[in-house]
Write a protein that holds these residues in place. Sequence first.
Motif, PDB file in Angstrom:
ATOM      1  N   LEU A   1       0.733  -1.106   0.039  1.00 43.04           N
ATOM      2  CA  LEU A   1      -0.123   0.083  -0.034  1.00 43.04           C
ATOM      3  C   LEU A   1       0.778   1.139   0.217  1.00 43.04           C
ATOM      4  N   ALA A   2       2.199   1.120   0.252  1.00 40.93           N
ATOM      5  CA  ALA A   2       3.184   2.446   0.265  1.00 40.93           C
ATOM      6  C   ALA A   2       2.674   3.300  -0.806  1.00 40.93           C
ATOM      7  N   PRO A   3       2.781   2.811  -2.137  1.00 40.96           N
ATOM      8  CA  PRO A   3       2.422   4.067  -3.145  1.00 40.96           C
ATOM      9  C   PRO A   3       1.272   4.810  -3.137  1.00 40.96           C
ATOM     10  N   PHE A   4       0.378   4.055  -2.413  1.00 45.06           N
ATOM     11  CA  PHE A   4      -0.852   4.908  -1.820  1.00 45.06           C
ATOM     12  C   PHE A   4      -1.064   5.568  -0.638  1.00 45.06           C
ATOM     13  N   GLY A   5      -0.030   5.695  -0.025  1.00 42.89           N
ATOM     14  CA  GLY A   5       0.259   5.935   1.610  1.00 42.89           C
ATOM     15  C   GLY A   5      -0.436   7.438   1.814  1.00 42.89           C
ATOM     16  N   LYS A   6      -0.651   8.231   0.829  1.00 37.48           N
ATOM     17  CA  LYS A   6      -1.492   9.575   0.948  1.00 37.48           C
ATOM     18  C   LYS A   6      -2.874   9.564   1.144  1.00 37.48           C
ATOM     19  N   TYR A   7      -3.019   8.342   0.886  1.00 32.46           N
ATOM     20  CA  TYR A   7      -4.677   8.032   1.027  1.00 32.46           C
ATOM     21  C   TYR A   7      -5.026   7.066   1.958  1.00 32.46           C
ATOM     22  N   VAL A   8      -4.128   6.520   2.743  1.00 29.92           N
ATOM     23  CA  VAL A   8      -4.238   5.374   3.906  1.00 29.92           C
ATOM     24  C   VAL A   8      -4.456   5.902   5.163  1.00 29.92           C
ATOM     25  N   ASN A   9      -5.255   5.233   5.762  1.00 34.10           N
ATOM     26  CA  ASN A   9      -5.495   5.220   7.456  1.00 34.10           C
ATOM     27  C   ASN A   9      -5.466   3.912   7.962  1.00 34.10           C
ATOM     28  N   VAL A  10      -4.530   3.622   8.829  1.00 31.66           N
ATOM     29  CA  VAL A  10      -4.474   2.389   9.488  1.00 31.66           C
ATOM     30  C   VAL A  10      -4.844   2.622  10.987  1.00 31.66           C
ATOM     31  N   CYS A  11      -6.029   2.019  11.123  1.00 27.71           N
ATOM     32  CA  CYS A  11      -6.822   2.402  12.441  1.00 27.71           C
ATOM     33  C   CYS A  11      -6.247   1.212  13.522  1.00 27.71           C
ATOM     34  N   ARG A  12      -5.877   1.745  14.572  1.00 26.97           N
ATOM     35  CA  ARG A  12      -5.547   0.786  15.544  1.00 26.97           C
ATOM     36  C   ARG A  12      -6.444   0.998  16.755  1.00 26.97           C
ATOM     37  N   GLY A  13      -6.577  -0.242  17.411  1.00 29.88           N
ATOM     38  CA  GLY A  13      -7.582  -0.168  18.773  1.00 29.88           C
ATOM     39  C   GLY A  13      -9.045  -0.531  18.408  1.00 29.88           C
ATOM     40  N   LEU A  14      -9.322  -0.875  17.218  1.00 29.01           N
ATOM     41  CA  LEU A  14     -10.840  -1.436  16.966  1.00 29.01           C
ATOM     42  C   LEU A  14     -11.055  -2.773  17.493  1.00 29.01           C
ATOM     43  N   GLY A  15     -12.041  -3.066  18.058  1.00 27.13           N
ATOM     44  CA  GLY A  15     -12.586  -4.366  18.425  1.00 27.13           C
ATOM     45  C   GLY A  15     -14.015  -4.520  18.519  1.00 27.13           C
TER      46      GLY A  15
ATOM     47  N   ASP B   1     -11.335  -8.882  20.052  1.00 28.79           N
ATOM     48  CA  ASP B   1     -11.229  -7.635  20.688  1.00 28.79           C
ATOM     49  C   ASP B   1      -9.894  -7.110  20.835  1.00 28.79           C
ATOM     50  N   VAL B   2      -9.544  -5.940  21.277  1.00 31.99           N
ATOM     51  CA  VAL B   2      -8.412  -5.459  21.603  1.00 31.99           C
ATOM     52  C   VAL B   2      -7.743  -6.367  22.821  1.00 31.99           C
ATOM     53  N   HIS B   3      -6.365  -6.799  22.486  1.00 27.61           N
ATOM     54  CA  HIS B   3      -6.055  -7.871  23.100  1.00 27.61           C
ATOM     55  C   HIS B   3      -4.431  -8.214  23.259  1.00 27.61           C
TER      56      HIS B   3
ATOM     57  N   VAL C   1      -7.845   4.597  17.284  1.00 28.63           N
ATOM     58  CA  VAL C   1      -9.480   4.783  17.433  1.00 28.63           C
ATOM     59  C   VAL C   1      -9.864   4.611  18.670  1.00 28.63           C
ATOM     60  N   ASP C   2      -9.487   3.303  19.174  1.00 30.45           N
ATOM     61  CA  ASP C   2      -9.895   2.652  20.338  1.00 30.45           C
ATOM     62  C   ASP C   2     -11.443   2.681  20.685  1.00 30.45           C
ATOM     63  N   THR C   3     -11.974   2.207  19.779  1.00 29.68           N
ATOM     64  CA  THR C   3     -13.482   2.093  19.970  1.00 29.68           C
ATOM     65  C   THR C   3     -13.977   0.847  19.361  1.00 29.68           C
TER      66      THR C   3
ATOM     67  N   HIS D   1     -16.196  -1.777  16.893  1.00 30.79           N
ATOM     68  CA  HIS D   1     -15.987  -1.778  15.501  1.00 30.79           C
ATOM     69  C   HIS D   1     -17.485  -1.328  14.819  1.00 30.79           C
ATOM     70  N   VAL D   2     -18.646  -1.317  15.700  1.00 28.81           N
ATOM     71  CA  VAL D   2     -19.742  -0.809  15.093  1.00 28.81           C
ATOM     72  C   VAL D   2     -19.667   0.775  14.768  1.00 28.81           C
ATOM     73  N   ASN D   3     -18.746   1.436  15.452  1.00 28.46           N
ATOM     74  CA  ASN D   3     -18.575   2.804  15.124  1.00 28.46           C
ATOM     75  C   ASN D   3     -17.695   3.058  13.800  1.00 28.46           C
ATOM     76  N   MET D   4     -16.990   2.010  13.325  1.00 24.64           N
ATOM     77  CA  MET D   4     -16.471   1.987  12.125  1.00 24.64           C
ATOM     78  C   MET D   4     -17.418   1.880  10.814  1.00 24.64           C
ATOM     79  N   LEU D   5     -18.532   1.035  11.250  1.00 23.67           N
ATOM     80  CA  LEU D   5     -19.564   0.959  10.297  1.00 23.67           C
ATOM     81  C   LEU D   5     -20.490   2.260  10.158  1.00 23.67           C
ATOM     82  N   ALA D   6     -20.538   2.784  11.121  1.00 23.65           N
ATOM     83  CA  ALA D   6     -21.104   4.164  11.030  1.00 23.65           C
ATOM     84  C   ALA D   6     -20.239   5.114  10.135  1.00 23.65           C
ATOM     85  N   THR D   7     -18.938   4.911  10.386  1.00 22.88           N
ATOM     86  CA  THR D   7     -17.882   5.639   9.538  1.00 22.88           C
ATOM     87  C   THR D   7     -18.271   5.454   8.102  1.00 22.88           C
ATOM     88  N   LEU D   8     -18.327   4.173   7.965  1.00 27.76           N
ATOM     89  CA  LEU D   8     -18.484   3.968   6.341  1.00 27.76           C
ATOM     90  C   LEU D   8     -19.583   4.469   5.731  1.00 27.76           C
TER      91      LEU D   8
END
Length: 462
Positions: A85-99, A392-394, A427-429, A431-438
């Motif tokens: 994904l590096a060539p597209f890095g300007k478009y990328v979000n890696v979300c940490r903490g989703l469970g 979950d976060v683990h 994000v630490d949240t 995953h239903v909030n990720m669905l709402a984000t979509l």
Amino acid sequence: MRSLAKKHQKSDLALGRRVFLKALGAGIAAPLAFRMSNLALAEPSAAPVRLFIYFVPHGMPMEYAEPYGSPGADFLKGSTVLSALAPFGKYVNVCRGLGINGFGNHEAVAGVLTGVKDGAGADSIDHTIAQALGVEAYNLGANPYPRNQDGTGFDKNSYLIRHGGVWVRPIEDPVAAAAEMLGAVGGGQQGGGAPATDEAAFRNEALGLTERQLEKMQRALSGLTSEQRKLGVHLESVRSLKAAADRPVVNACSERPALPALDALSGKSVFEQANLRSVIDAHLEVAANAMVCGTARVVTMQNLWVNCDLPMSFTGGPGSASNYHGATSHSREPPGRKEFAAVQGWFFARLAEKLLTVLDQPDPLDPGNTVLHNSLVYVCSEIGDGADHNSDVHDVYLGNQIVHSYLPAILIGNAGGRIASRGVVDVDTDHVNMLATLGDAMGVSIKQIGARSAQPIQELKS
């Protein structure tokens, strides 16, 4: 009112005539000059945002996804799993903490897109969004299993997509997917609002203009505010396309795009594991071109299924002879973890080559931006790490090493400006909030999923 309408009509005729004459003066042939005069009278409309969901089972070894580099477009170059994904890095979000909270392990696949354990009483987010937008939700699957197989392989615990309260089996054959998503291209109604014939024809003919002609035409328009605003974006799109001649250029829905990966699959069974690479590539190629053309706005692709234990040693694959589910994803030893990273990274490489590369071109529906800017690609899984099967976060204990694990969630694209590109986002949240984000990124408000409240993740919004 009639006199006012006549006044505007005369003004438009005068405007079109001025643009036509200026184009002729720039040495542009009359048919193309006429198309330019038509485009000058049409406001460029905002492009519809496209959503592509890409499911990869078994999670990922986070120690090979991290550590990430310093903030910026190159932050992914140090990641084994995500380096493609590096060539597209300007478009990328890696979300940490989703469970996923309340249920887990591989059966969590039923809740990945529904947000509810076992999917009870809920539809998957692709269907919810598509229904709100009044468009079709397309579902593709790269699943090499026989249809008459019972008890093993793809079963009730492998369903990802639920529409109208019914679990949906994805379309396994890319030929059938192409017929559904690209069937209108080249004639008939364009699904999702494809560019008008004048605009498509303009792009095709204007690609033959010299840089000098393009510059001369843009200079001629510089003193005419209205023309500059409307036609100028189309001229700039042509210049961008000509500058990116090494990239795949799709013919903006005026005719069926070339689909070499789909053609290469001809005569091959989509249920033979030896053909898995070909099936994945063809599905991604069809989806990418349908998104560019505007004939598909919501697409989900399911790679394999939970508990899939096939060896990944097929031609063009990641080169792993170990069984994918058991020996590879369950491994706690360094050699096995490295092999697991290579397999998961391979899925991202296919995504990058066959979908993202095609989307990273000027949008025929919004020439000032790329299709990738006007899209959102969501990569997801049912568990965080195959070693512990956590959803979950683990913290995963690997001998003397502790790996912080969470549900993989990678967003690529800006959803037409609704999603910001921030690299690594904590994000630490739930995953239903990720669905709402979509949903929010697609212009669909989602405040509740099942019995739970949901809201867009603010850290991801522009």
